[in-house]
Design a protein around this motif. Structure first.
Motif, PDB file in Angstrom:
ATOM      1  N   THR B  77       0.830  -1.200   0.000  1.00  0.00           N
ATOM      2  CA  THR B  77       0.000   0.000   0.000  1.00  0.00           C
ATOM      3  C   THR B  77       0.868   1.255   0.000  1.00  0.00           C
ATOM      4  O   THR B  77       0.532   2.250  -0.640  1.00  0.00           O
ATOM      5  N   ALA B  78       2.012   1.200   0.700  1.00  0.00           N
ATOM      6  CA  ALA B  78       2.913   2.352   0.705  1.00  0.00           C
ATOM      7  C   ALA B  78       3.377   2.678  -0.704  1.00  0.00           C
ATOM      8  O   ALA B  78       3.351   3.829  -1.143  1.00  0.00           O
ATOM      9  N   GLU B  79       3.769   1.643  -1.446  1.00  0.00           N
ATOM     10  CA  GLU B  79       4.300   1.884  -2.786  1.00  0.00           C
ATOM     11  C   GLU B  79       3.187   2.303  -3.761  1.00  0.00           C
ATOM     12  O   GLU B  79       3.387   3.168  -4.615  1.00  0.00           O
ATOM     13  N   LEU B  80       2.025   1.685  -3.621  1.00  0.00           N
ATOM     14  CA  LEU B  80       0.940   1.996  -4.554  1.00  0.00           C
ATOM     15  C   LEU B  80       0.494   3.450  -4.417  1.00  0.00           C
ATOM     16  O   LEU B  80       0.065   4.067  -5.394  1.00  0.00           O
ATOM     17  N   SER B  81       0.603   3.976  -3.201  1.00  0.00           N
ATOM     18  CA  SER B  81       0.158   5.352  -2.993  1.00  0.00           C
ATOM     19  C   SER B  81       1.040   6.341  -3.752  1.00  0.00           C
ATOM     20  O   SER B  81       0.682   7.506  -3.906  1.00  0.00           O
ATOM     21  N   ARG B  82       2.194   5.877  -4.214  1.00  0.00           N
ATOM     22  CA  ARG B  82       3.122   6.774  -4.899  1.00  0.00           C
ATOM     23  C   ARG B  82       2.878   6.854  -6.401  1.00  0.00           C
ATOM     24  O   ARG B  82       3.542   7.612  -7.100  1.00  0.00           O
ATOM     25  N   HIS B  83       1.938   6.031  -6.897  1.00  0.00           N
ATOM     26  CA  HIS B  83       1.713   6.042  -8.345  1.00  0.00           C
ATOM     27  C   HIS B  83       0.251   6.301  -8.681  1.00  0.00           C
ATOM     28  O   HIS B  83      -0.646   5.798  -8.009  1.00  0.00           O
ATOM     29  N   GLU B  84       0.071   7.036  -9.731  1.00  0.00           N
ATOM     30  CA  GLU B  84      -1.294   7.320 -10.174  1.00  0.00           C
ATOM     31  C   GLU B  84      -1.639   6.482 -11.401  1.00  0.00           C
ATOM     32  O   GLU B  84      -2.689   5.846 -11.473  1.00  0.00           O
ATOM     33  N   ASP B  85      -0.723   6.435 -12.339  1.00  0.00           N
ATOM     34  CA  ASP B  85      -0.961   5.702 -13.581  1.00  0.00           C
ATOM     35  C   ASP B  85      -1.152   4.213 -13.323  1.00  0.00           C
ATOM     36  O   ASP B  85      -0.378   3.595 -12.594  1.00  0.00           O
ATOM     37  N   VAL B  96       7.320  -4.629  -5.880  1.00  0.00           N
ATOM     38  CA  VAL B  96       7.322  -4.698  -4.419  1.00  0.00           C
ATOM     39  C   VAL B  96       7.123  -6.139  -3.954  1.00  0.00           C
ATOM     40  O   VAL B  96       7.803  -6.612  -3.037  1.00  0.00           O
ATOM     41  N   TRP B  97       6.217  -6.821  -4.588  1.00  0.00           N
ATOM     42  CA  TRP B  97       5.928  -8.211  -4.226  1.00  0.00           C
ATOM     43  C   TRP B  97       7.175  -9.082  -4.343  1.00  0.00           C
ATOM     44  O   TRP B  97       7.542  -9.786  -3.399  1.00  0.00           O
ATOM     45  N   VAL B  98       7.851  -9.008  -5.478  1.00  0.00           N
ATOM     46  CA  VAL B  98       9.036  -9.849  -5.677  1.00  0.00           C
ATOM     47  C   VAL B  98      10.130  -9.463  -4.681  1.00  0.00           C
ATOM     48  O   VAL B  98      10.762 -10.335  -4.078  1.00  0.00           O
ATOM     49  N   ASP B  99      10.327  -8.172  -4.488  1.00  0.00           N
ATOM     50  CA  ASP B  99      11.348  -7.741  -3.533  1.00  0.00           C
ATOM     51  C   ASP B  99      11.025  -8.214  -2.119  1.00  0.00           C
ATOM     52  O   ASP B  99      11.914  -8.628  -1.375  1.00  0.00           O
ATOM     53  N   TYR B 100       9.766  -8.126  -1.764  1.00  0.00           N
ATOM     54  CA  TYR B 100       9.389  -8.528  -0.413  1.00  0.00           C
ATOM     55  C   TYR B 100       9.648 -10.019  -0.195  1.00  0.00           C
ATOM     56  O   TYR B 100      10.207 -10.428   0.819  1.00  0.00           O
TER      57      TYR B 100
END
Lengths: 214, 214
Positions: B77-85, B96-100
């Motif tokens: 959710t933190a990362e998704l909040s940074r993108h609009e497109d 994010v998923w793969v990194d996590y």
DNA sequence: GTCTATAGAGAGATAGAC
DNA sequence: GTCTATCTCTCTATAGAC
């Protein structure tokens, strides 16, 4: 041509019934959580009778894995022998794999569990059966410079195979849980065929088949 | 900005150590095969002390799942909040998923086991944490006719998400077992980055992002 | 071949001392 | 908070009758 003869004597029938019940329960609950008592009950015998056929729980489990993975191995080699072209062989392998998992979904859960249990130190029994496939893949892709004009390998094929296998077993096992629809069954043609198409698209893209040399 | 404060009191430190040990062992051996005694031993306490923090084995297991899946949820959710497109959001989610998973590979095995255990009747605890993602995916893709010009949905996005998730966890858990190379570690950048690239290619293809309306 | 009966180990949970 | 001691249940494996 006759199938490999089914059980005929009472003994053979009991043995098959134990294997079938064990396959279902090991897949559903895992090795540790499955009680021999439950397997026996499903067959309609007593727990002690199982050891007449399988000396202990571990041996029964290995017989189940052997049955499921042996069936897959047989189906795959039979189909592969029918194709010469490498592109066709790859697609045939994916097709047989998806169909087999669809027809025997216990394999999905058994594989998920085996993979979860395997560590670098404690190798999975599964490897005994998948090793032939790895060798096949490596032989086809790596040891054939003459085929480099047909298929351009952009990524490690073992890597691709792992992705295809993972996507399939995860999908088959997880979907009934993810969709709310009651009585959802991912092993019907309606769901298996689109899955197969998607995986074929993925594998074609990853192993980009070249038409003719540039 | 400070991370969510680490353990300070002795009690908090013990509790964290129990959670960490339990996470490792549950991931490696599964719920049934993990003994509270082993968890306690790894922490350096006695079995009975665990119940001071977690009333029973089940509660400890659920706390582990909650910790691992909660962390994932937070990162996403933190990362998704940074993108609009929308296209960017999708790629950010995969990344994010793969990194996590790469940074916390216990999640891979825990998920494999949860999926293997889930049935249509007995729903997995995991759903409690993945439901928000499903809703997010559905909201983004299904309830946004205004976005239909940006992304042409060829397949069920939940379906795609399942394939991506399955491929990732299977890969991370299975590779150390499939490659002979000693000390192989799939969680290094050397292996995580190519995996991410392949999954991004797959997701782009499956959810074919249209550049401009035709 | 299948059963009953039992041995024996393992592991979770609980009580209560320190 | 952490420990020791114990209770209790479950399940595998074995022995031996039918």
């Amino acid at each position: 041509m006759a199938q490999p003869a089914g059980p005929v004597t009472r003994s053979e029938r009991t043995r098959s019934a134990i294997l079938a019940a064990a396959e279902d329960l090991f897949a559903e609950r895992g090795f540790a959580a499955t009680r021999l008592e439950d397997i026996a009950e499903r067959v309609g015998i007593k727990r002690a009778s199982i050891v007449y056929y399988f000396k202990d729980k571990r041996e029964l489990y290995e017989a189940v894995l052997s049955s499921v993975l042996g069936g897959l191995h047989q189906a795959l080699t039979a189909e592969l022998s029918r194709h010469e072209d490498l592109g066709m062989r790859i697609e045939a392998a994916v097709s047989v794999w998806v169909d087999y998992v669809g027809s025997r979904p216990t394999l999905a859960r058994l594989l998920l569990r085996e993979v979860a249990n395997a560590t670098a130190e404690k190798q999975s029994l599964m490897l005994r059966y998948t090793a032939p496939f790895q060798e096949l893949v490596l032989r086809e892709f790596m040891d054939r410079p003459d085929r480099r004009d047909v298929v351009k390998v952009k990524v490690d094929p073992i890597h691709v195979a792992s992705i295809i296998a993972g996507a399939t077993v995860f999908y088959v096992a997880a979907m009934p849980n993810l969709v709310s629809e009651a009585g959802f069954d991912p092993t019907t043609r309606k769901h298996i065929d689109p899955l197969k198409e998607e995986l074929l698209r993925i594998v074609r893209q990853l192993l980009e088949t070249r038409g003719t040399p540039t």
